[in-house]
Write a protein that holds these residues in place. Structure first.
Motif, PDB file in Angstrom:
ATOM      1  N   GLU A 145      28.342  45.182  46.413  1.00  0.00           N
ATOM      2  CA  GLU A 145      29.392  45.270  45.406  1.00  0.00           C
ATOM      3  C   GLU A 145      30.618  45.880  46.080  1.00  0.00           C
ATOM      4  O   GLU A 145      30.542  46.967  46.655  1.00  0.00           O
ATOM      5  CB  GLU A 145      28.933  46.159  44.258  1.00  0.00           C
ATOM      6  N   ALA A 152      35.228  44.614  40.341  1.00  0.00           N
ATOM      7  CA  ALA A 152      34.302  44.565  41.472  1.00  0.00           C
ATOM      8  C   ALA A 152      33.889  43.128  41.734  1.00  0.00           C
ATOM      9  O   ALA A 152      33.722  42.343  40.806  1.00  0.00           O
ATOM     10  CB  ALA A 152      33.077  45.412  41.198  1.00  0.00           C
ATOM     11  N   LYS A 154      30.826  41.011  43.313  1.00  0.00           N
ATOM     12  CA  LYS A 154      29.415  41.203  43.636  1.00  0.00           C
ATOM     13  C   LYS A 154      28.859  39.940  44.277  1.00  0.00           C
ATOM     14  O   LYS A 154      29.214  38.835  43.880  1.00  0.00           O
ATOM     15  CB  LYS A 154      28.607  41.513  42.381  1.00  0.00           C
TER      16      LYS A 154
END
Length: 164
Positions: A145, A152, A154
């Motif tokens: 992440e 974010a 991921k």
């Protein structure tokens, strides 16, 4: 983003009437044990009695280590299958060995989880492998992440190998 349930055995999302104990944290380590006298009272068969072999019972234990940037955990879970149905289906008691960790490097957080499982009636939440006589296998999930764009990003890689 898919998570661990895509690659591991399907234990219980909840359990009934459990007793659990977690130790105090000492030098970043703690441990937990748990026992359930019946795993899902809504699905008990006719004549099934909590705490008896006529219902599934769960026992689990885990050890965890935490520091500022690192968390590691190892756990074992076993399910004593309800009788006599499990015997009729050739299903032994289920057991899983679990190992997980995450590390926060500041610029990214890295994740790792793996499980080896035996004799679960099903595995892998979205593409369920299911057999009355039990499914064996393993699952691995590795991910990262990274903070970006006010949120974010991921990414992960999953691998599962149920068999029987």
């Amino acid at each position: 983003m898919g998570g661990h349930l895509l690659v591991v055995s399907l234990g219980y999302e909840f359990i009934d009437n459990a007793v659990a104990y977690t130790t105090p944290v000492f030098a970043g380590l703690d441990a937990t044990v748990q026992y359930s006298f019946g795993t899902d009272s809504k699905n008990y068969a006719e004549g099934a009695t909590e705490g008896q072999s006529s219902v599934e019972r769960l026992l689990s234990g885990a050890v965890r280590y935490r520091s500022d940037n690192l968390m590691e955990a190892f756990g074992i879970e076993t399910i004593n299958q309800a009788q006599p149905q499990a015997d009729r289906n050739g299903l032994d008691d289920s057991i899983s060995y679990n190992l997980g960790a995450n590390y926060n490097a500041g610029w990214a957080k890295f994740f790792f989880y793996t499980q080896i499982f035996e004799n679960y009636t099903s595995a892998a939440k979205t593409t369920t492998f299911s057999l009355d006589g039990g499914v064996d296998g393993y699952g691995v999930n590795v991910g990262v992440e990274v903070p970006a764009f006010g949120g974010a990003v991921k990414a992960g890689r999953l691998r599962r190998e149920p068999r029987r």
